[in-house]
Design an enzyme around this catalytic site. Structure first.
Site, PDB file in Angstrom:
ATOM      1  N   CYS A   1       0.079  -1.248   0.123  1.00 30.29           N
ATOM      2  CA  CYS A   1      -0.123   0.060   0.131  1.00 30.29           C
ATOM      3  C   CYS A   1       0.762   1.081   0.390  1.00 30.29           C
ATOM      4  CB  CYS A   1      -1.295   0.190   1.143  1.00 30.29           C
ATOM      5  SG  CYS A   1      -2.315  -1.383   1.009  1.00 30.29           S
TER       6      CYS A   1
ATOM      7  N   CYS B   1      11.001  -2.173   7.212  1.00 31.07           N
ATOM      8  CA  CYS B   1      11.562  -3.058   6.659  1.00 31.07           C
ATOM      9  C   CYS B   1      13.117  -3.150   5.667  1.00 31.07           C
ATOM     10  CB  CYS B   1      10.476  -3.147   5.800  1.00 31.07           C
ATOM     11  SG  CYS B   1      10.343  -4.134   4.567  1.00 31.07           S
TER      12      CYS B   1
ATOM     13  N   CYS C   1       5.723 -12.506   6.496  1.00 31.77           N
ATOM     14  CA  CYS C   1       5.895 -11.455   7.118  1.00 31.77           C
ATOM     15  C   CYS C   1       5.098 -10.746   7.455  1.00 31.77           C
ATOM     16  CB  CYS C   1       6.211 -10.195   6.143  1.00 31.77           C
ATOM     17  SG  CYS C   1       5.595  -8.509   6.875  1.00 31.77           S
TER      18      CYS C   1
ATOM     19  N   CYS D   1      14.107  -4.173  10.641  1.00 30.95           N
ATOM     20  CA  CYS D   1      13.044  -5.667  10.337  1.00 30.95           C
ATOM     21  C   CYS D   1      13.820  -6.567   9.438  1.00 30.95           C
ATOM     22  CB  CYS D   1      12.024  -5.808  10.251  1.00 30.95           C
ATOM     23  SG  CYS D   1      10.719  -7.461  10.400  1.00 30.95           S
TER      24      CYS D   1
ATOM     25  N   CYS E   1      11.531 -11.934   7.646  1.00 29.59           N
ATOM     26  CA  CYS E   1      11.083 -12.767   6.343  1.00 29.59           C
ATOM     27  C   CYS E   1      12.324 -13.447   5.814  1.00 29.59           C
ATOM     28  CB  CYS E   1      10.063 -11.844   5.197  1.00 29.59           C
ATOM     29  SG  CYS E   1      11.747 -10.448   4.933  1.00 29.59           S
TER      30      CYS E   1
END
Ligand code: AMP
Length: 453
Positions: free
Chosen positions: A2, A240, A387, A439, A442
């Protein structure tokens, strides 16, 4: 995924938001929306499924009046692709109307919505964003900024948010800073976006990131007299790292660094870790593998060529929901230039390997094109975990690397060799220039926020 975009204090607010969303289209292609206001009365809204260019035209844009607007492009990671989930969401409460655009996933949204439903709340969508709206309404505070902070103190997980009402535009980023959010300035007014590429398009100046845990309140009456607060308990930054690898546009500055340069750097690191000695050609999987392949070629001294051509008339293959369509999509999307490949030992660089669909199909196409050897290189570590903070990854079961060794994956895709960037190499490369605090759940399974739901 998004994208979000917001501006206040500009007569062209909705048009600028439309342009900003265009620049951010890569972050979500399912739907788009804009809510605008002139400060008083009812807001104006338009949202539909589809691409930004399909959703808006001069007719509906001219109805989005007012000097403030927020916009959103949607890529459903939770809640599914239904119209009720399109954003910005617009709701009425005792505080008046408010609109909200959210990038990220809340990890305790279901727990909260179940509790609220048990007390009689009615949810209109299946999106986790609506939980924030309910919590704002129940905060029973007189002003939106205080109510928003009360609400955000109850949610966990990832959010980069823009909230609009008749008085102000608010930008907020969760204390870990999972998803990006940047602030710029256009004609003396503040503007916010998921990525700086939106600022480039509208001619805004990039000022800085909205800091993890920061809430910025910009009143419509004097937008640049914004106030900023850090109302949440401080947390270690967990931005991220996959934004660098794949999600963000290469022409954006992310966490203050050029995405393109970062991807080249990852490619150079990959070549150090997994050189392909004796190879004739380095070939990127376009478009997202291009910068890493340039870096790989620079480091290894092996010539680079765009020997795989991508059709731009089909969306990202990953977006298609069914495996049957995804398989077809790879054929439709990527085509090798046979004479460049025939008889050569080639290094293929892609940014990530998820289910293995793309790599396996590509290797077959390259073999059909007469490649002598195919060395697959991935500018990310093996994707082993899903994720839960806003990136669309399949379930753990579907992630090839969650249940297969690298040797097994190499055999599955049919390559002569396979090399992934190490997690250490990735984090070090990113930290050298953009500072520490990522982070990488994943790749590592280390989830900074527990998944309550
Ligand atoms: P797969 O074919 O399932 O192995 O997916 C790998 C391809 O999908 C790579 O070429 C990536 O560029 C792309 N990709 C990786 N992650 C995502 C994502 N979250 N959304 C869309 N595409 C992705």
């Amino acid at each position: 995924m998004c994208a979000i975009f917001g501006i206040t204090g500009d007569e062209e607010a909705a048009h600028l938001t439309y342009l900003g969303l265009h620049a951010l289209q890569h972050r979500g292609q399912e739907g788009a929306g804009i809510v605008s206001t002139n400060g008083g009365g009812q807001p104006h809204e338009h949202r539909r499924k589809g691409l930004v260019g399909e959703v808006f035209h001069s007719g509906n844009l001219s109805k989005l009046k007012g000097r403030a607007a927020i916009g959103h492009t949607r890529y459903s990671t939770t809640g599914g692709n239904i119209s009720a989930n399109l954003q910005p969401m617009l709701m009425k409460s005792s505080l008046g109307w408010l609109a909200i655009a959210h990038n990220g996933n809340l990890t305790n949204a279901k727990t909260i919505s179940r509790a609220l439903e048990a007390e009689g709340s009615i949810f209109q969508s299946t999106s986790d964003t609506e939980v924030i709206i309910h919590l704002i309404a129940r905060a029973k505070q007189k002003d939106l900024p205080t109510a928003l902070v009360t609400a955000l103190k109850q949610v966990e997980g990832a959010y980069s948010l823009l909230v609009l009402n008749q008085e102000c535009l608010i930008a907020a980023r969760d204390p870990y800073g999972f998803r990006p959010l940047v602030m710029g300035e256009l004609r003396g007014n503040p503007v916010f976006a998921s990525e700086t590429t939106a600022f480039d398009l509208i001619g805004a100046k990039y000022l800085r990131e909205v800091e993890p845990g920061e809430v910025i309140v910009s009143p419509h009456k004097s937008p640049m007299a914004f106030s900023t607060m850090r109302p949440f308990e401080r947390k270690a930054r967990k931005r991220c790292v996959f934004e660098y690898i794949y999600l963000a546009r290469p022409d954006s500055l992310l966490y203050g660094e050029s995405v393109h340069e970062m991807r080249k750097k990852l490619g150079r690191q990959l070549a150090k870790e997994h050189p392909a000695k004796g190879a004739d050609l380095v070939i990127p999987v376009p478009d997202s593998g291009v910068p890493a392949a340039i870096g790989f070629a620079e480091q290894s001294g092996v010539p680079f060529d765009m020997a795989i051509i991508r059709s731009h008339y089909i969306g990202r293959t990953f977006i298609e929901p069914k495996q049957s369509i995804r398989d077809f999509g790879v054929k439709l999307k990527l085509n090798p230039i046979n004479h460049l490949i025939k008889g050569k030992s080639v290094v293929i660089v892609d940014d990530s390997l998820v289910r293995g669909t793309t790599s396996r199909k590509l290797v077959k196409h390259l073999k059909d094109a007469g490649a002598k050897e195919i060395h697959m290189r991935i500018s990310a570590p093996p994707t082993t975990h899903s994720c839960f903070y806003g990136v669309d990854t399949p379930t753990k079961k579907e992630l090839l690397a969650s249940s297969h060794s690298i040797a097994q994956i190499k055999d599955f895709i049919g390559a002569d060799s396979l090399g992934y960037l190490s997690l250490d190499g990735l984090v070090q490369a990113a930290s050298e220039t953009a500072g520490e605090g990522y982070c990488h759940a994943c790749f590592s399974g280390q989830y900074p926020v527990p998944i309550a739901d």
